[in-house]
Design a protein around this motif. Structure first.
Motif, mmCIF file in Angstrom:
data_model
loop_
_atom_site.group_PDB
_atom_site.id
_atom_site.type_symbol
_atom_site.label_atom_id
_atom_site.label_comp_id
_atom_site.label_asym_id
_atom_site.label_seq_id
_atom_site.Cartn_x
_atom_site.Cartn_y
_atom_site.Cartn_z
ATOM 1 N N CYS A 43 -9.295 -2.991 -1.634
ATOM 2 C CA CYS A 43 -8.106 -3.801 -1.408
ATOM 3 C C CYS A 43 -8.536 -5.179 -0.917
ATOM 4 C CB CYS A 43 -7.182 -3.138 -0.386
ATOM 5 S SG CYS A 43 -5.681 -4.076 -0.046
ATOM 6 N N VAL A 44 -8.162 -6.217 -1.648
ATOM 7 C CA VAL A 44 -8.479 -7.587 -1.249
ATOM 8 C C VAL A 44 -7.283 -8.141 -0.488
ATOM 9 C CG1 VAL A 44 -9.252 -9.852 -2.012
ATOM 10 C CG2 VAL A 44 -9.876 -7.819 -3.332
ATOM 11 N N GLY A 45 -7.420 -8.227 0.834
ATOM 12 C CA GLY A 45 -6.336 -8.706 1.684
ATOM 13 C C GLY A 45 -5.665 -7.579 2.447
ATOM 14 N N THR A 46 -5.429 -7.815 3.735
ATOM 15 C CA THR A 46 -4.712 -6.834 4.560
ATOM 16 C C THR A 46 -3.463 -7.473 5.154
ATOM 17 O OG1 THR A 46 -6.114 -7.418 6.452
ATOM 18 C CG2 THR A 46 -6.753 -5.501 5.156
ATOM 19 N N GLY A 47 -2.763 -8.229 4.324
ATOM 20 C CA GLY A 47 -1.539 -8.879 4.763
ATOM 21 C C GLY A 47 -0.321 -8.058 4.419
ATOM 22 N N GLY A 48 0.742 -8.737 3.947
ATOM 23 C CA GLY A 48 1.985 -8.052 3.657
ATOM 24 C C GLY A 48 1.852 -6.999 2.582
ATOM 25 N N LEU A 49 1.106 -7.274 1.515
ATOM 26 C CA LEU A 49 0.921 -6.313 0.434
ATOM 27 C C LEU A 49 -0.122 -5.261 0.785
ATOM 28 C CD1 LEU A 49 0.971 -8.787 -2.602
ATOM 29 C CD2 LEU A 49 2.794 -7.237 -1.880
ATOM 30 N N GLY A 50 -1.221 -5.687 1.363
ATOM 31 C CA GLY A 50 -2.284 -4.745 1.692
ATOM 32 C C GLY A 50 -1.886 -3.731 2.738
ATOM 33 N N SER A 51 -0.967 -4.094 3.634
ATOM 34 C CA SER A 51 -0.591 -3.184 4.716
ATOM 35 C C SER A 51 0.026 -1.881 4.217
ATOM 36 C CB SER A 51 0.362 -3.888 5.690
ATOM 37 O OG SER A 51 -0.308 -4.901 6.407
ATOM 38 N N PRO A 52 1.155 -1.897 3.486
ATOM 39 C CA PRO A 52 1.714 -0.623 3.015
ATOM 40 C C PRO A 52 0.814 0.058 1.999
ATOM 41 C CG PRO A 52 2.882 -2.476 2.028
ATOM 42 C CD PRO A 52 1.987 -3.048 3.077
ATOM 43 N N LEU A 53 0.142 -0.740 1.196
ATOM 44 C CA LEU A 53 -0.769 -0.185 0.198
ATOM 45 C C LEU A 53 -1.841 0.684 0.843
ATOM 46 C CD1 LEU A 53 -2.198 -0.337 -2.691
ATOM 47 C CD2 LEU A 53 -3.386 -2.302 -1.735
ATOM 48 N N LEU A 54 -2.515 0.145 1.848
ATOM 49 C CA LEU A 54 -3.595 0.886 2.504
ATOM 50 C C LEU A 54 -3.073 2.116 3.235
ATOM 51 C CD1 LEU A 54 -5.639 -2.161 3.838
ATOM 52 C CD2 LEU A 54 -6.450 -0.475 2.176
ATOM 53 N N LEU A 55 -1.914 1.990 3.865
ATOM 54 C CA LEU A 55 -1.344 3.134 4.586
ATOM 55 C C LEU A 55 -1.096 4.299 3.646
ATOM 56 C CD1 LEU A 55 1.218 1.314 6.928
ATOM 57 C CD2 LEU A 55 -0.967 2.326 7.593
ATOM 58 N N TYR A 56 -0.499 4.021 2.498
ATOM 59 C CA TYR A 56 -0.162 5.107 1.571
ATOM 60 C C TYR A 56 -1.378 5.641 0.825
ATOM 61 C CZ TYR A 56 4.850 5.313 2.250
ATOM 62 O OH TYR A 56 6.091 5.538 2.786
ATOM 63 N N LEU A 57 -2.336 4.785 0.514
ATOM 64 C CA LEU A 57 -3.548 5.284 -0.135
ATOM 65 C C LEU A 57 -4.339 6.176 0.809
ATOM 66 C CD1 LEU A 57 -4.858 2.223 -2.197
ATOM 67 C CD2 LEU A 57 -3.475 4.161 -2.968
ATOM 68 N N ALA A 58 -4.414 5.787 2.078
ATOM 69 C CA ALA A 58 -5.100 6.620 3.062
ATOM 70 C C ALA A 58 -4.385 7.963 3.219
ATOM 71 C CB ALA A 58 -5.178 5.896 4.405
ATOM 72 N N ALA A 59 -3.065 7.923 3.337
ATOM 73 C CA ALA A 59 -2.299 9.162 3.496
ATOM 74 C C ALA A 59 -2.419 10.056 2.273
ATOM 75 C CB ALA A 59 -0.830 8.827 3.759
ATOM 76 N N ALA A 60 -2.526 9.455 1.085
ATOM 77 C CA ALA A 60 -2.627 10.237 -0.151
ATOM 78 C C ALA A 60 -3.969 10.920 -0.311
ATOM 79 C CB ALA A 60 -2.362 9.325 -1.358
ATOM 80 N N GLY A 61 -4.978 10.472 0.452
ATOM 81 C CA GLY A 61 -6.268 11.134 0.421
ATOM 82 C C GLY A 61 -7.347 10.433 -0.365
ATOM 83 N N ILE A 62 -7.220 9.111 -0.566
ATOM 84 C CA ILE A 62 -8.306 8.372 -1.218
ATOM 85 C C ILE A 62 -9.567 8.502 -0.364
ATOM 86 C CG2 ILE A 62 -9.105 6.112 -1.985
ATOM 87 C CD1 ILE A 62 -6.848 7.299 -3.661
ATOM 88 N N GLY A 63 -10.669 8.883 -0.985
ATOM 89 C CA GLY A 63 -11.871 9.184 -0.222
ATOM 90 C C GLY A 63 -12.566 7.989 0.382
ATOM 91 N N ARG A 64 -12.503 6.853 -0.319
ATOM 92 C CA ARG A 64 -13.217 5.665 0.160
ATOM 93 C C ARG A 64 -12.372 4.430 -0.099
ATOM 94 N NH1 ARG A 64 -19.157 3.646 -2.122
ATOM 95 N NH2 ARG A 64 -19.281 1.687 -0.954
ATOM 96 N N LEU A 65 -12.069 3.709 0.957
ATOM 97 C CA LEU A 65 -11.286 2.484 0.872
ATOM 98 C C LEU A 65 -12.141 1.309 1.338
ATOM 99 C CD1 LEU A 65 -7.816 3.581 2.322
ATOM 100 C CD2 LEU A 65 -8.268 2.852 -0.027
ATOM 101 N N GLY A 66 -12.199 0.260 0.537
ATOM 102 C CA GLY A 66 -12.850 -0.981 0.935
ATOM 103 C C GLY A 66 -11.801 -2.031 1.243
ATOM 104 N N ILE A 67 -12.046 -2.855 2.255
ATOM 105 C CA ILE A 67 -11.094 -3.888 2.662
ATOM 106 C C ILE A 67 -11.830 -5.218 2.774
ATOM 107 C CG2 ILE A 67 -9.354 -4.564 4.348
ATOM 108 C CD1 ILE A 67 -9.384 -1.708 5.410
ATOM 109 N N VAL A 68 -11.294 -6.243 2.112
ATOM 110 C CA VAL A 68 -11.853 -7.594 2.189
ATOM 111 C C VAL A 68 -10.848 -8.498 2.881
ATOM 112 C CG1 VAL A 68 -12.837 -9.535 0.935
ATOM 113 C CG2 VAL A 68 -13.060 -7.212 0.008
ATOM 114 N N ASP A 69 -11.220 -9.073 4.007
ATOM 115 C CA ASP A 69 -10.357 -10.016 4.716
ATOM 116 C C ASP A 69 -11.181 -10.682 5.806
ATOM 117 O OD1 ASP A 69 -8.166 -11.387 6.029
ATOM 118 O OD2 ASP A 69 -6.824 -9.889 5.154
#
Length: 358
Positions: A43-69
């Motif tokens: 995920c590039v960016g942890t702002g308005g779009l990255g916030s809900p995106l990361l929350l739901y991907l983590a909850a769904a069980g994505i094994g590895r999340l990368g964050i650029v910010d």
């Protein structure tokens, strides 16, 4: 369908319980959940779009999340960037996001890239991931993410927001169009204001970010019809969705390398033509709190730093905001401030425009 290694993926008893509602769902099951655990999403960016995106991907069980910010949490972010909280104001966004992600799902591996995505590092950062999600808010980075995904042949899940409207689509997936088919040329600098300049409806990025999360999961699962070839446009005030067809342009330029995207979007040219106020020297001391001391609140500053000893000047592309009219601080970041960690530097603050008053 993406080729994900599920043969070596196993679940603990706690994970079976956590993902049980996915596993009993027709079309996902145990094998589908294994695909999510084996997946790697950036995920590039942890702002308005990255916030809900990361929350739901983590909850769904994505094994590895990368964050650029490389930004820090500001109080003005909190009405829409729901992954951050008041206690994290003034601290790095990626650290705040990681803390929240691991609270939701401790089984998720979180990779942090506290740096600005640039032409010289984008390919290395994107390479390990299966899907890239664009949560950025500026045209140079959007073109950079697109071109890097094209060169690496990775799906690019795109979203954008403006005032009360949002857009979402999937680029570079299974022969579909990419960002340059939607925007062959960038708009003139300053034509499209940022959220800080023009404002944004607080719940809007939640809707678009969740759509991006949905498209990401569909790509990883190989299920359903993605938004590839379709631009979904959302009007929050009238609660309407509409679709626009997108097709690859056979005459678009071939993307064979990454370029200078600031130059491509005309930002240096626009800055050179902008009237400048008189520069003033101020003493600047670096601290571990990642803040810079300046004298004018509600202003954007571009920093050029020089040592009193040798007078050597190093330009910085960092744009800094004062968080409030009463505060005398502006947020900064060590990776983008070349003078970081050196005591008693003198800085030239070049004025670049007042922030809208709250």
């Amino acid at each position: 369908m993406l080729n994900l290694d599920i043969d070596s993926t196993e679940f603990s008893q706690e994970e079976y319980e956590r993902y049980s509602r996915h596993m009993i769902l027709p079309g996902i099951g145990v094998d589908g959940q294994k695909r999510l655990k084996a997946a790697k999403v950036l995920c590039v960016g942890t702002g308005g779009l990255g916030s809900p995106l990361l929350l739901y991907l983590a909850a769904a069980g994505i094994g590895r999340l990368g964050i650029v910010d490389f930004d820090v949490v500001d109080a003005s972010n909190l009405h829409r960037q729901v992954i951050h909280s008041t206690s994290w104001v003034g601290k790095p966004k990626i650290e705040s996001a990681k803390h929240r992600i691991l609270e939701i799902n401790p089984h998720c591996q979180v990779d942090l890239y506290e740096t600005q995505l640039r032409s010289d590092n984008a390919l290395d950062i994107l390479a390990p991931y299966d899907v890239v999600v664009d949560g950025t808010d500026n045209f140079p980075t959007r073109y950079l993410v697109n071109d890097a995904c094209v060169l690496l042949n990775k799906p690019n899940v795109y979203g954008s927001i403006f005032h009360f409207e949002g857009q979402a689509t999937v680029f570079n997936y299974e022969g579909g169009p990419n960002y340059r088919d939607l925007y062959p040329e960038p708009p003139p600098p300053g034509m499209v204001p940022s959220c800080a300049e023009g404002g944004v409806f607080g719940v809007l990025p939640g809707v678009i970010g969740v759509i991006q999360a949905t498209e990401t999961l569909k790509i990883l699962l190989g299920k359903g019809q993605t938004l590839s070839g379709r631009l979904l446009v959302y009007d929050a005030l009238n609660m309407k969705f509409r679709e626009l067809k997108l097709r690859p342009n056979p005459q678009r330029p071939v993307i064979d390398k990454l370029i200078d995207y600031e130059q491509f979007c005309g930002i240096p040219q626009a800055e050179a033509q902008r009237p400048q106020r008189k520069r003033k020297f101020r003493k600047w001391t670096c601290t571990n709190s990642k803040r810079l001391s300046i004298a004018k609140p509600r202003a954007i500053w571009w920093w050029t730093c020089a040592t009193p000893a040798n007078g050597k000047s190093v330009a910085s592309p960092t744009r800094c905001w004062c968080p409030s009219p009463t505060s005398k601080t502006a947020t900064g970041h060590p990776a983008s401030l070349p003078c970081w960690g050196t005591k008693s530097w003198w800085c030239t603050a070049k004025w670049a425009g007042d922030r809208p008053k709250p």
